[in-house]
Design a protein around this motif. Structure first.
Motif, PDB file in Angstrom:
ATOM      1  N   SER A  29      -0.823   9.044  12.870  1.00  0.00           N
ATOM      2  CA  SER A  29      -2.008   7.946  12.192  1.00  0.00           C
ATOM      3  C   SER A  29      -2.031   7.064  10.824  1.00  0.00           C
ATOM      4  O   SER A  29      -1.889   5.859  11.173  1.00  0.00           O
ATOM      5  CB  SER A  29      -2.991   8.517  12.729  1.00  0.00           C
ATOM      6  OG  SER A  29      -3.973   9.475  11.536  1.00  0.00           O
ATOM      7  N   SER A  30      -1.234   7.722   9.687  1.00  0.00           N
ATOM      8  CA  SER A  30      -1.657   7.535   8.229  1.00  0.00           C
ATOM      9  C   SER A  30      -0.444   6.595   9.107  1.00  0.00           C
ATOM     10  O   SER A  30      -0.519   5.176   8.089  1.00  0.00           O
ATOM     11  CB  SER A  30      -1.699   8.323   7.495  1.00  0.00           C
ATOM     12  OG  SER A  30      -2.436   8.934   7.747  1.00  0.00           O
ATOM     13  N   THR A  31       0.261   6.608   9.238  1.00  0.00           N
ATOM     14  CA  THR A  31       1.831   5.899   8.704  1.00  0.00           C
ATOM     15  C   THR A  31       1.894   4.877  10.315  1.00  0.00           C
ATOM     16  O   THR A  31       2.050   3.763   9.900  1.00  0.00           O
ATOM     17  CB  THR A  31       2.757   6.964   8.912  1.00  0.00           C
ATOM     18  OG1 THR A  31       3.185   8.179   8.557  1.00  0.00           O
ATOM     19  CG2 THR A  31       3.910   5.565   9.121  1.00  0.00           C
ATOM     20  N   TYR A  32       1.311   5.095  11.069  1.00  0.00           N
ATOM     21  CA  TYR A  32       0.725   3.710  11.646  1.00  0.00           C
ATOM     22  C   TYR A  32      -0.246   3.128  11.594  1.00  0.00           C
ATOM     23  O   TYR A  32       0.331   1.550  11.360  1.00  0.00           O
ATOM     24  CB  TYR A  32       0.224   4.327  13.237  1.00  0.00           C
ATOM     25  CG  TYR A  32       0.035   3.195  13.947  1.00  0.00           C
ATOM     26  CD1 TYR A  32       0.234   2.762  14.554  1.00  0.00           C
ATOM     27  CD2 TYR A  32      -1.389   3.288  14.565  1.00  0.00           C
ATOM     28  CE1 TYR A  32       0.602   2.027  15.284  1.00  0.00           C
ATOM     29  CE2 TYR A  32      -1.601   2.507  15.178  1.00  0.00           C
ATOM     30  CZ  TYR A  32      -0.404   1.696  15.857  1.00  0.00           C
ATOM     31  OH  TYR A  32      -0.736   0.788  17.315  1.00  0.00           O
ATOM     32  N   GLU A  33      -1.197   3.277  10.482  1.00  0.00           N
ATOM     33  CA  GLU A  33      -2.080   2.340  10.094  1.00  0.00           C
ATOM     34  C   GLU A  33      -1.868   1.462   8.877  1.00  0.00           C
ATOM     35  O   GLU A  33      -2.425   0.241   8.951  1.00  0.00           O
ATOM     36  CB  GLU A  33      -3.272   3.824   9.892  1.00  0.00           C
ATOM     37  CG  GLU A  33      -4.536   3.693  11.224  1.00  0.00           C
ATOM     38  CD  GLU A  33      -5.762   4.245  11.184  1.00  0.00           C
ATOM     39  OE1 GLU A  33      -5.165   5.628  10.401  1.00  0.00           O
ATOM     40  OE2 GLU A  33      -6.341   4.129  11.424  1.00  0.00           O
ATOM     41  N   TRP A  34      -0.569   2.289   9.023  1.00  0.00           N
ATOM     42  CA  TRP A  34      -0.269   1.336   7.430  1.00  0.00           C
ATOM     43  C   TRP A  34       0.815   0.026   7.590  1.00  0.00           C
ATOM     44  O   TRP A  34       0.595  -0.604   7.731  1.00  0.00           O
ATOM     45  CB  TRP A  34       0.532   2.397   6.553  1.00  0.00           C
ATOM     46  CG  TRP A  34       0.963   1.335   5.483  1.00  0.00           C
ATOM     47  CD1 TRP A  34       0.815   1.535   3.830  1.00  0.00           C
ATOM     48  CD2 TRP A  34       2.322   1.252   5.044  1.00  0.00           C
ATOM     49  NE1 TRP A  34       1.535   0.038   3.004  1.00  0.00           N
ATOM     50  CE2 TRP A  34       2.765   0.452   3.630  1.00  0.00           C
ATOM     51  CE3 TRP A  34       3.485   0.913   5.495  1.00  0.00           C
ATOM     52  CZ2 TRP A  34       3.904  -0.581   3.354  1.00  0.00           C
ATOM     53  CZ3 TRP A  34       4.697   0.004   5.469  1.00  0.00           C
ATOM     54  CH2 TRP A  34       4.547  -0.671   4.166  1.00  0.00           C
ATOM     55  N   ALA A  39       2.096  -5.281   8.580  1.00  0.00           N
ATOM     56  CA  ALA A  39       2.111  -5.997   9.941  1.00  0.00           C
ATOM     57  C   ALA A  39       2.689  -6.980   9.230  1.00  0.00           C
ATOM     58  O   ALA A  39       3.902  -7.456   9.742  1.00  0.00           O
ATOM     59  CB  ALA A  39       1.644  -5.800  11.104  1.00  0.00           C
ATOM     60  N   ALA A  40       2.677  -8.127   8.372  1.00  0.00           N
ATOM     61  CA  ALA A  40       2.882  -9.613   8.340  1.00  0.00           C
ATOM     62  C   ALA A  40       4.362  -9.009   7.037  1.00  0.00           C
ATOM     63  O   ALA A  40       5.607 -10.537   6.977  1.00  0.00           O
ATOM     64  CB  ALA A  40       2.154  -9.914   7.071  1.00  0.00           C
ATOM     65  N   LYS A  41       3.699  -7.820   6.043  1.00  0.00           N
ATOM     66  CA  LYS A  41       5.190  -7.768   5.483  1.00  0.00           C
ATOM     67  C   LYS A  41       6.237  -7.225   6.160  1.00  0.00           C
ATOM     68  O   LYS A  41       7.373  -7.589   5.954  1.00  0.00           O
ATOM     69  CB  LYS A  41       4.435  -6.822   4.254  1.00  0.00           C
ATOM     70  CG  LYS A  41       3.634  -7.081   2.904  1.00  0.00           C
ATOM     71  CD  LYS A  41       3.692  -5.896   1.866  1.00  0.00           C
ATOM     72  CE  LYS A  41       2.591  -6.256   0.804  1.00  0.00           C
ATOM     73  NZ  LYS A  41       1.806  -4.846   0.434  1.00  0.00           N
ATOM     74  N   ILE A  42       5.813  -6.313   7.134  1.00  0.00           N
ATOM     75  CA  ILE A  42       7.375  -5.851   7.721  1.00  0.00           C
ATOM     76  C   ILE A  42       7.668  -6.650   8.771  1.00  0.00           C
ATOM     77  O   ILE A  42       8.988  -7.212   8.682  1.00  0.00           O
ATOM     78  CB  ILE A  42       6.326  -4.596   8.066  1.00  0.00           C
ATOM     79  CG1 ILE A  42       5.695  -3.413   7.975  1.00  0.00           C
ATOM     80  CG2 ILE A  42       7.653  -4.405  10.013  1.00  0.00           C
ATOM     81  CD1 ILE A  42       5.464  -2.460   9.301  1.00  0.00           C
ATOM     82  N   GLY A  47      11.984  -9.028  10.869  1.00  0.00           N
ATOM     83  CA  GLY A  47      11.574 -10.112  11.750  1.00  0.00           C
ATOM     84  C   GLY A  47      10.003 -10.255  13.234  1.00  0.00           C
ATOM     85  O   GLY A  47      10.361 -10.708  14.128  1.00  0.00           O
ATOM     86  N   SER A  48       9.795  -8.998  12.956  1.00  0.00           N
ATOM     87  CA  SER A  48       8.835  -8.250  13.704  1.00  0.00           C
ATOM     88  C   SER A  48       7.841  -7.273  13.558  1.00  0.00           C
ATOM     89  O   SER A  48       7.625  -6.381  12.336  1.00  0.00           O
ATOM     90  CB  SER A  48       9.599  -7.820  15.089  1.00  0.00           C
ATOM     91  OG  SER A  48       8.981  -6.684  15.819  1.00  0.00           O
TER      92      SER A  48
END
Ligand SMILES: NC(=O)c1ccc[n+]([C@@H]2O[C@H](COP(=O)([O-])OP(=O)(O)OC[C@H]3O[C@@H](n4cnc5c(N)ncnc54)[C@H](OP(=O)(O)O)[C@@H]3O)[C@@H](O)[C@H]2O)c1
Length: 162
Positions: A29-34, A39-42, A47-48
């Motif tokens: 969950s730590s990785t997921y919440e990061w 999300a904007a940087k990713i 592109g998604s």
């Protein structure tokens, strides 16, 4: 993770060929919440908002919100039944335990880890979490490949002995 992105260009790394062979993935969950927080940087990098097309399993004991359009299941506890679901979804492709290290360790404890792929960036942080919080002494991890990715990154692949 800001230190990570300047170290290597995704397209010059092993990532495109690696991810093409992944059929299912899991993370804590730590990785997921990061990923949710960034999300904007990713999206700017990939592109998604959610960068994976493969089905994903997120381990958590809490109730977390899903990302719209992402193929995610929230699970908890023993990795064995989750691994069976992942195996069925992945078909002949690989299962990727994205991290963190303890979740990879839980799959190792269950005898379900075949390979460790470690990328070392040319920076030091001074502190941090353990990469793989387990003692693996014998059989040793067998180094199967070393790949330099520019001046900022090296990738080591190890086969995990059974
Ligand atoms: N560079 C990379 O490629 C990479 C990859 C992955 C991660 N990371 C980094 O590594 C760090 C990972 O953080 P982390 O060590 O805390 O690991 P994590 O695996 O992302 O998250 C750990 C959390 O997942 C939940 N969890 C784990 N196993 C579970 C189980 N069997 N059942 C239910 N819940 C379970 C627990 O939280 P709850 O139950 O409270 O939800 C646990 O505290 C982050 O800083 C991340 O950015 C880097």
């Amino acid at each position: 993770m800001e230190w990570l992105f300047p170290l290597a260009n995704l397209e010059d790394s092993s990532y495109p060929e690696f991810i093409a062979e992944v059929g299912a993935l899991a993370m804590g969950s730590s990785t997921y919440e990061w990923m949710v927080r960034n999300a904007a940087k990713i999206a700017a990098e990939t592109g998604s908002l959610w960068p994976y097309t493969q089905p994903a399993w997120v381990f958590t004991s809490r109730t977390l919100s899903a990302i719209e359009g992402a193929d995610i299941r929230f699970v908890k506890g023993d990795v064995h039944p989750v691994h069976e679901e992942m195996r069925a979804a992945a078909g002949t492709k690989n299962i990727w335990i994205v991290g963190g290290g303890d979740l990879a360790g839980q799959f190792h404890d269950a005898g379900l880890l075949d390979e460790l792929i470690v990328q070392i960036g040319s920076v030091t942080l001074g502190r941090g979490k353990q990469l793989f919080p387990r003692r693996v002494l014998s059989p040793i991890l067998r180094l199967t490949s070393v790949r330099q990715m520019g001046a900022g990154m090296v990738e080591l692949r190890y086969e995990v002995g059974k």
